[in-house]
Design a protein around this motif. Structure first.
Motif, PDB file in Angstrom:
ATOM      1  N   TYR A  90       8.131 -32.030 -19.078  1.00  0.00           N
ATOM      2  CA  TYR A  90       9.511 -31.580 -18.931  1.00  0.00           C
ATOM      3  C   TYR A  90      10.442 -32.765 -19.200  1.00  0.00           C
ATOM      4  N   ILE A  91      11.437 -32.584 -20.079  1.00  0.00           N
ATOM      5  CA  ILE A  91      12.318 -33.692 -20.456  1.00  0.00           C
ATOM      6  C   ILE A  91      13.775 -33.279 -20.298  1.00  0.00           C
ATOM      7  N   ASN A  92      14.531 -34.110 -19.575  1.00  0.00           N
ATOM      8  CA  ASN A  92      15.982 -33.951 -19.489  1.00  0.00           C
ATOM      9  C   ASN A  92      16.625 -35.337 -19.433  1.00  0.00           C
ATOM     10  N   LEU A  93      17.928 -35.394 -19.237  1.00  0.00           N
ATOM     11  CA  LEU A  93      18.665 -36.656 -19.298  1.00  0.00           C
ATOM     12  C   LEU A  93      18.217 -37.642 -18.224  1.00  0.00           C
ATOM     13  N   SER A  94      18.051 -37.170 -17.003  1.00  0.00           N
ATOM     14  CA  SER A  94      17.679 -38.079 -15.909  1.00  0.00           C
ATOM     15  C   SER A  94      16.274 -38.656 -16.096  1.00  0.00           C
ATOM     16  N   ILE A  95      15.373 -37.868 -16.651  1.00  0.00           N
ATOM     17  CA  ILE A  95      14.007 -38.362 -16.894  1.00  0.00           C
ATOM     18  C   ILE A  95      14.013 -39.428 -17.990  1.00  0.00           C
ATOM     19  N   ILE A 122       8.932 -29.137 -22.687  1.00  0.00           N
ATOM     20  CA  ILE A 122      10.098 -28.324 -22.335  1.00  0.00           C
ATOM     21  C   ILE A 122      11.302 -29.255 -22.275  1.00  0.00           C
ATOM     22  N   ILE A 123      12.324 -28.948 -23.074  1.00  0.00           N
ATOM     23  CA  ILE A 123      13.530 -29.778 -23.129  1.00  0.00           C
ATOM     24  C   ILE A 123      14.698 -28.973 -22.583  1.00  0.00           C
ATOM     25  N   SER A 124      15.438 -29.574 -21.646  1.00  0.00           N
ATOM     26  CA  SER A 124      16.603 -28.870 -21.110  1.00  0.00           C
ATOM     27  C   SER A 124      17.794 -29.815 -21.008  1.00  0.00           C
ATOM     28  N   GLY A 125      18.965 -29.277 -21.301  1.00  0.00           N
ATOM     29  CA  GLY A 125      20.205 -30.032 -21.162  1.00  0.00           C
ATOM     30  C   GLY A 125      20.460 -31.054 -22.255  1.00  0.00           C
ATOM     31  N   LEU A 126      19.678 -31.026 -23.312  1.00  0.00           N
ATOM     32  CA  LEU A 126      19.862 -31.964 -24.414  1.00  0.00           C
ATOM     33  C   LEU A 126      20.102 -31.183 -25.697  1.00  0.00           C
ATOM     34  N   SER A 127      20.925 -31.741 -26.578  1.00  0.00           N
ATOM     35  CA  SER A 127      21.125 -31.074 -27.865  1.00  0.00           C
ATOM     36  C   SER A 127      20.001 -31.478 -28.819  1.00  0.00           C
ATOM     37  N   VAL A 128      19.636 -30.548 -29.683  1.00  0.00           N
ATOM     38  CA  VAL A 128      18.488 -30.736 -30.566  1.00  0.00           C
ATOM     39  C   VAL A 128      18.875 -30.289 -31.971  1.00  0.00           C
ATOM     40  N   VAL A 142       9.425 -25.526 -25.653  1.00  0.00           N
ATOM     41  CA  VAL A 142      10.603 -24.688 -25.444  1.00  0.00           C
ATOM     42  C   VAL A 142      11.832 -25.585 -25.362  1.00  0.00           C
ATOM     43  N   VAL A 143      12.927 -25.118 -25.983  1.00  0.00           N
ATOM     44  CA  VAL A 143      14.201 -25.840 -25.899  1.00  0.00           C
ATOM     45  C   VAL A 143      15.187 -24.965 -25.146  1.00  0.00           C
ATOM     46  N   LYS A 144      15.602 -25.439 -23.963  1.00  0.00           N
ATOM     47  CA  LYS A 144      16.612 -24.731 -23.170  1.00  0.00           C
ATOM     48  C   LYS A 144      17.922 -25.487 -23.308  1.00  0.00           C
ATOM     49  N   SER A 145      19.000 -24.770 -23.564  1.00  0.00           N
ATOM     50  CA  SER A 145      20.284 -25.467 -23.726  1.00  0.00           C
ATOM     51  C   SER A 145      21.118 -25.438 -22.474  1.00  0.00           C
TER      52      SER A 145
END
Length: 145
Positions: A90-95, A122-128, A142-145
């Protein structure tokens, strides 16, 4: 031989040249400055870019470009950089900040396609970007916006 034991016996220390101290000195009257003019006056300096009254080059050439202030808060991450961390699912800004992949001041991150990713994440909160999204989804991620 030590620095404190060195002597200046070969080269005698010269005294400072005293200008404008009479005719006999050889540097009297004008003191090597010549007659009249801006450079003969006290404080009569001419700046480096002065071109004799002609509009200087830095004013003749048009201005262009700027430095974006967003650059301090924006960063790009490549896909192969994410692939290096095998234990992350799981990847987001804080990680990304926690694993020191980005600076702590960064607020916006964009993932770009450079290299490949071979595992589902799984990517969340990042633009791709479109290409990166295709790579992530084809690997089962999965890319979650």
């Amino acid at each position: 031989m030590y620095l404190n034991s060195l002597s200046n016996s070969v080269y005698k220390k010269r005294s400072k040249k005293r200008i404008c101290r009479g005719i006999g000195s050889g540097w009297g009257k004008t003191g090597g400055r010549g007659h009249k003019g801006q450079k003969s006056r006290s404080g009569g300096k001419i700046r480096k870019s002065f071109e004799g009254g002609q509009t200087p080059l830095y004013r003749r050439i048009p201005k262009f470009g700027f430095r974006s202030k967003k650059k301090k808060f924006f960063d790009e991450i490549r896909l192969f950089e994410l692939d290096c961390f095998h234990n992350l699912k799981y990847i987001n800004l804080s990680i990304l900040k926690k694993i020191n992949l980005i600076n702590k001041n960064i607020k916006y991150v964009k993932i770009i396609k450079s290299g490949l990713i071979n595992r589902p994440i799984i990517i969340s909160g990042l633009s791709v970007t479109k290409g990166a999204r295709l790579c992530i989804e084809s690997a089962g991620g999965v890319v979650k916006s």
